[in-house]
Design a protein around this motif. Sequence first.
Motif, PDB file in Angstrom:
ATOM      1  N   ASP A  78      36.832  70.510  48.924  1.00 13.98           N
ATOM      2  CA  ASP A  78      37.574  69.334  49.380  1.00 13.98           C
ATOM      3  C   ASP A  78      39.087  69.564  49.342  1.00 13.98           C
ATOM      4  OD1 ASP A  78      37.854  66.801  50.403  1.00 13.98           O
ATOM      5  OD2 ASP A  78      37.854  65.814  48.422  1.00 13.98           O
ATOM      6  N   ILE A  79      39.487  70.738  49.789  1.00 10.15           N
ATOM      7  CA  ILE A  79      40.925  71.058  49.874  1.00 10.15           C
ATOM      8  C   ILE A  79      41.297  71.187  51.343  1.00 10.15           C
ATOM      9  CG2 ILE A  79      42.699  72.817  49.416  1.00 10.15           C
ATOM     10  CD1 ILE A  79      41.280  73.408  46.799  1.00 10.15           C
ATOM     11  N   GLY A 134      40.231  68.340  45.867  1.00 10.04           N
ATOM     12  CA  GLY A 134      40.804  67.177  46.534  1.00 10.04           C
ATOM     13  C   GLY A 134      42.264  67.348  46.882  1.00 10.04           C
ATOM     14  N   GLY A 135      42.844  68.491  46.574  1.00  7.65           N
ATOM     15  CA  GLY A 135      44.258  68.721  46.844  1.00  7.65           C
ATOM     16  C   GLY A 135      44.479  69.291  48.234  1.00  7.65           C
ATOM     17  N   ASP A 141      51.083  75.631  47.136  1.00  6.05           N
ATOM     18  CA  ASP A 141      49.904  75.037  46.493  1.00  6.05           C
ATOM     19  C   ASP A 141      50.321  74.004  45.466  1.00  6.05           C
ATOM     20  OD1 ASP A 141      50.277  76.151  43.814  1.00  6.05           O
ATOM     21  OD2 ASP A 141      49.683  78.094  44.644  1.00  6.05           O
ATOM     22  N   ALA A 142      49.343  73.345  44.890  1.00  3.11           N
ATOM     23  CA  ALA A 142      49.579  72.331  43.859  1.00  3.11           C
ATOM     24  C   ALA A 142      48.871  72.745  42.576  1.00  3.11           C
ATOM     25  CB  ALA A 142      49.097  70.963  44.330  1.00  3.11           C
ATOM     26  N   GLU A 184      53.362  71.981  38.364  1.00  2.00           N
ATOM     27  CA  GLU A 184      53.580  71.346  39.673  1.00  2.00           C
ATOM     28  C   GLU A 184      53.125  72.213  40.834  1.00  2.00           C
ATOM     29  OE1 GLU A 184      57.547  69.981  40.169  1.00  2.00           O
ATOM     30  OE2 GLU A 184      57.641  69.007  38.200  1.00  2.00           O
ATOM     31  N   GLY A 185      53.010  73.509  40.655  1.00  2.00           N
ATOM     32  CA  GLY A 185      52.552  74.372  41.733  1.00  2.00           C
ATOM     33  C   GLY A 185      53.496  75.521  42.011  1.00  2.00           C
ATOM     34  N   SER A 186      53.109  76.335  43.027  1.00  2.00           N
ATOM     35  CA  SER A 186      53.874  77.536  43.365  1.00  2.00           C
ATOM     36  C   SER A 186      54.026  77.656  44.865  1.00  2.00           C
ATOM     37  CB  SER A 186      53.169  78.790  42.825  1.00  2.00           C
ATOM     38  OG  SER A 186      52.954  78.697  41.431  1.00  2.00           O
TER      39      SER A 186
END
Length: 677
Positions: A546-547, A585-586, A609-610, A662-664
């Motif tokens: 679900d991305i 879901g992200g 990404d997250a 937070e992500g990259s």
Amino acid sequence: MADVATTQNHARPISGFQLLAIAEAINNAANLGSLLATVAELCATGFGVEVVKLGLLANEHHSGSSTPYLYGNPSKATQKLLDQAIAQTIEQKTALLPSNDESGQAQLLVLPLLASQQLVGFLALLLPKKGRWSAEAIEAAQLLAHNLALAISAVQLKEYTAKRNQEINTLNDIAATITSSLDPRQVYRLVVKKINEYFQVEAGSLLLLDPVTNELVFVMTLEAGEEKLAGVRVPPGQGLVGAAITTRQPVVVLDAQNDPRFYRRVSEDVGFVTRSVLCVPMLVKNREIGVIQLLNKLEGVFNTEDTQRLQAMANTVGVAIDNANLFHEVSQNRNRLQALLNSTTDGILMIDPDDVVLTANPMLGELFGWEWRNIIGEAGSDILARIKEQSRVVNELPNSETCEIEVLRPRTRYVRQEPLPVRNNFGNVIGTLIVFHDITEEYQLAQIREDYMGMLVHDLRAPLTAIINGMTMVRRGFAGPINEQQRELLDIANNSSQEMVGMINTLLDISKMEAGELVLNRAPCSAYEIVDRASERLINSARSVDISINLDMALNLPIIDADQDKIVRILQNLLDNAIKFTPVGGSVTIRVRQLTDNEKQTICWSVIDAGPGIPESYRAKIFDKFVQVAGQKKGTGLGLAFAKLASEAHGGRIWVESVEGEGSTFSFTIPYEPAVK
């Protein structure tokens, strides 16, 4: 000389014998005290006076005597008359001649003692009552006063010179000991011993200020040659020593027992009776470092001259002791530093801004086959040239002066050479420290790993290819019909085998790129097509968790000349990692832009990404082979290594921007040549 008096009370004539006696006494006087006593007695007998008062005044070579020499026993009235006449003579610097009346002034002759126009003293001669001075007697007395003044000046100069020589010798002895001895206790002892001898006192002490507690600490006390009180502390501001260092002024006390500032505890503990005290502070560069204290002068009392001389000595001694302590501290630190350098497994070379080698260590000598002590003091550029002759560069780290070299002699080693600037407290560069880290084992292990991986890749590739071909033939029915369940199982096995082949191909490509053997199949290609191919393979994988994959691409991106398959694999690796680490879901975003990078026109792909982000400590090495963030191991550790080598093979670069939690954002660039308009 003719007779000049006719009565018993008149001034008598001076005979030739008496003149010779006075001249001999003046010439042979050992000191001022004996000179004054002898001259006074000869004046009394020679002139027939009943009172002689002879005093000295302060000048540049003499501090003055508080008690003039007095011959005779004058009454209080006569003493007052003498004092008034002497004061007038001193003020006017002229002789006070006898008066012609019947007053006491008729018997009094006061002469200034002048040497080179400088007033050095006075001579007062008083005849008995009714006595009179003749012109010849006055002339003889004036001649005597002139010669006496010259003699006094000469003796004072001699004594002053002797005192100054003694002072200089004392300071020279102290300086010689300080420069030749590394033992502070020996230095302190000699300082106190020499000062005690110079000032002729019963005891003397040297106290140093503890900068932490502000207490004064006895570091040396000598009483009759015996050391005492070492380590005893005086609380801040207490005692006469505390007063001296607090006010930064000398303290002279002639009756210590009745002075409220006197710190009795120290004297009472050693059973010493303190009568008089002279304390002077030691100041170095306007900073208090301690106090010199003298107790009980053996002859006389402490005077202004003693205070001035001790203060002058204290300033010199203070500087010498401060330098000695600093030298001792520097020596200890240097020895500790050398011990550390001697025990380290890295070679160390320090060069100052003047290109002089300041420091080296045994490991440096072992690495390059030198006697390391012999290179200290040589030109740093010569030493680096010798290192260059004995080695070759095998790897230059980007954006750094650090490099990895292979030492060819005396025996083969691999060394990482890293220059580091040395700065002072103000941030100014005061030298360069070059560290030589032996990485031979790392290189050997890396070579073993490369050989093993090469063997593994070649040995696995052939059987895997056979397995894939066999499964393909089975799926196509060459071995008979298959049902749907069997087809599904074969598809799973085929996909897994394809992943293994992909990993093997990645390892092969990485090895070739590291060796500079990989040939890029360049052809015109579209940035949009590269994104389509990379996302097409991974779209199902993203949907399964679900991305969503979002595209953010600039319009009218130019065609580039590149190996499209390699660029697609770079983007696939980045996209695959982003999907793995993004929460269910992200979303993951692919962004494509034109970018001027290092004065080159490039296409820049970014994958956002997250996920959990990458810690700062991993960002510099995340593109190395087999490196994975602790706690985030979800792959082989080869994808980012391939991406780095492939982008650099095209003349581009790759980097990461990340915030933990937070992500990259992973970005890479591929240069292109703009179309000529």
